[in-house]
Write an enzyme that holds these catalytic residues in place. Sequence first.
Site, PDB file in Angstrom:
ATOM      1  N   LYS A 147       0.802  -1.213   0.096  1.00  0.00           N
ATOM      2  CA  LYS A 147       0.090  -0.169   0.054  1.00  0.00           C
ATOM      3  C   LYS A 147       0.858   1.392   0.107  1.00  0.00           C
ATOM      4  O   LYS A 147       0.350   2.178  -0.497  1.00  0.00           O
ATOM      5  CB  LYS A 147      -0.993   0.123   1.244  1.00  0.00           C
ATOM      6  CG  LYS A 147      -2.169  -0.872   0.943  1.00  0.00           C
ATOM      7  CD  LYS A 147      -3.190  -0.419   0.486  1.00  0.00           C
ATOM      8  CE  LYS A 147      -4.518  -1.242   0.627  1.00  0.00           C
ATOM      9  NZ  LYS A 147      -4.384  -2.559   1.006  1.00  0.00           N
TER      10      LYS A 147
ATOM     11  N   SER B 180      -8.769   0.263   6.964  1.00  0.00           N
ATOM     12  CA  SER B 180      -8.904  -0.612   8.002  1.00  0.00           C
ATOM     13  C   SER B 180      -7.555  -0.927   8.679  1.00  0.00           C
ATOM     14  O   SER B 180      -7.189  -1.444   9.596  1.00  0.00           O
ATOM     15  CB  SER B 180      -9.512  -1.918   7.795  1.00  0.00           C
ATOM     16  OG  SER B 180      -8.865  -2.706   6.812  1.00  0.00           O
TER      17      SER B 180
ATOM     18  N   GLU C 239     -10.014 -13.777  -3.648  1.00  0.00           N
ATOM     19  CA  GLU C 239     -10.977 -13.024  -2.579  1.00  0.00           C
ATOM     20  C   GLU C 239     -11.398 -14.089  -1.489  1.00  0.00           C
ATOM     21  O   GLU C 239     -11.355 -15.360  -1.708  1.00  0.00           O
ATOM     22  CB  GLU C 239     -12.324 -12.507  -3.046  1.00  0.00           C
ATOM     23  CG  GLU C 239     -12.076 -11.238  -4.011  1.00  0.00           C
ATOM     24  CD  GLU C 239     -13.602 -10.875  -4.474  1.00  0.00           C
ATOM     25  OE1 GLU C 239     -13.927  -9.946  -4.089  1.00  0.00           O
ATOM     26  OE2 GLU C 239     -14.434 -11.501  -4.725  1.00  0.00           O
TER      27      GLU C 239
ATOM     28  N   GLY D 122     -16.272 -13.023   1.292  1.00  0.00           N
ATOM     29  CA  GLY D 122     -16.492 -11.525   0.907  1.00  0.00           C
ATOM     30  C   GLY D 122     -16.115 -11.528  -0.899  1.00  0.00           C
ATOM     31  O   GLY D 122     -15.044 -10.978  -0.887  1.00  0.00           O
TER      32      GLY D 122
ATOM     33  N   ASP E 220     -17.336 -10.040  -3.391  1.00  0.00           N
ATOM     34  CA  ASP E 220     -17.841  -8.990  -3.957  1.00  0.00           C
ATOM     35  C   ASP E 220     -17.482  -8.848  -5.502  1.00  0.00           C
ATOM     36  O   ASP E 220     -18.077  -8.384  -6.375  1.00  0.00           O
ATOM     37  CB  ASP E 220     -17.974  -7.597  -3.464  1.00  0.00           C
ATOM     38  CG  ASP E 220     -16.617  -7.425  -2.833  1.00  0.00           C
ATOM     39  OD1 ASP E 220     -16.135  -8.126  -2.070  1.00  0.00           O
ATOM     40  OD2 ASP E 220     -16.041  -6.084  -3.314  1.00  0.00           O
TER      41      ASP E 220
ATOM     42  N   SER F 112       1.155  -9.865  -0.390  1.00  0.00           N
ATOM     43  CA  SER F 112       0.562  -8.485  -0.302  1.00  0.00           C
ATOM     44  C   SER F 112       1.238  -7.695   1.025  1.00  0.00           C
ATOM     45  O   SER F 112       0.918  -6.550   0.930  1.00  0.00           O
ATOM     46  CB  SER F 112      -0.711  -8.114  -0.775  1.00  0.00           C
ATOM     47  OG  SER F 112      -1.510  -9.260   0.097  1.00  0.00           O
TER      48      SER F 112
END
Length: 323
Positions: free
Chosen positions: A53, A78, A204, A208, A210, A304
């Site tokens: 990130k 988060s 995923e 979750g 999505d 990650s």
Amino acid sequence: MSVSSEIDMDAAMARLKGVVKQTPVLRSRLLDDHVGTEVHLKAENLQTTGAFKFRGAFNAIAALNADVRDRGIISFSSGNHAQAVARAAQLFNVPATIVMPHDAPASKRSATKAYGAEIISYDRYTESREDVAAGIRDERALTLIPPFDHLEVIAGQSTCVQELFNQSGAMDQLIISVGGGGLISGSALAAHRQNPDCQVVGVEPAAGNDVQMSLQQDQIVQIEVPETIADGQQTTSPGVHTFEIMRHHVAKVATVTDAQILETMDWLFRYQKQVVEPSGACALAALLCGEVQPVGQRVGVILSGGNVSLERFTELLQNRAAT
Ligand SMILES: *Cc1c(COP(=O)(O)O)cnc(C)c1O
């Protein structure tokens, strides 16, 4: 003009030069034998602030005009994006305000604070973090750097795979954990620029999915906050930009269970001596547990992130042994 053409991957690479770590690419004969092809693990758990990130956050803040940047940055996350924005803002010596869920992991809250950011808490089950952040942004004239749905964030995330290809050559397949889709969008654009045939697969948590549903239905699907140990992927829908890029560049999205993620964290600790957080092990879990079939000679997998406390790490792996 398409979204993809507005993402300046070369500018991001130039801005991040000498700022981000060139993280190592790990290899394992055991893993290659198990999977039946070469697996290249990009160890972003060893990146500054403990996750990829930092690439997107730094690039987005660096791309701002200095007078805008100096007024300060606001973000919501988060955890890993919060730490990344806090650290990047600190490097530019500008104030950072982070809107965080009250139940975010304590280690991530304290790390964010340690980088000098102000933390504002909200309840992720009843409040919209976007609304909370937008209110403070307007009140204090700050610039919002969202965690994934932002062109400069996506461009920054692309540098991870650009680096991987420079280190190990072009991959035939990339397997990447997916939350809102910033990492996989940047990765896919970087991969397809060098190898249009590279198969890009997202992963995923099963609780979750999505993005998987959004791609299947070819429209953005919204879900409830998923209950999973993979706290870096508790997003409820893909972004507008990331969905558009994923529609064109992601072959498919697989899912893994929390149990498969734990098995993979255990494997990484045991055989690679790597501490990886649940979301960081998600992509490898799909390959290790057979949810994704390898394609071609060289498969790239991004580990990650590695932000998990000792207490959480041992608790997770001990509970697994008991069940
Ligand atoms: C944020 C995050 C992800 C998901 O990235 P997106 O860009 O939201 O898809 C995966 N793993 C870790 C460790 C993360 O912090």
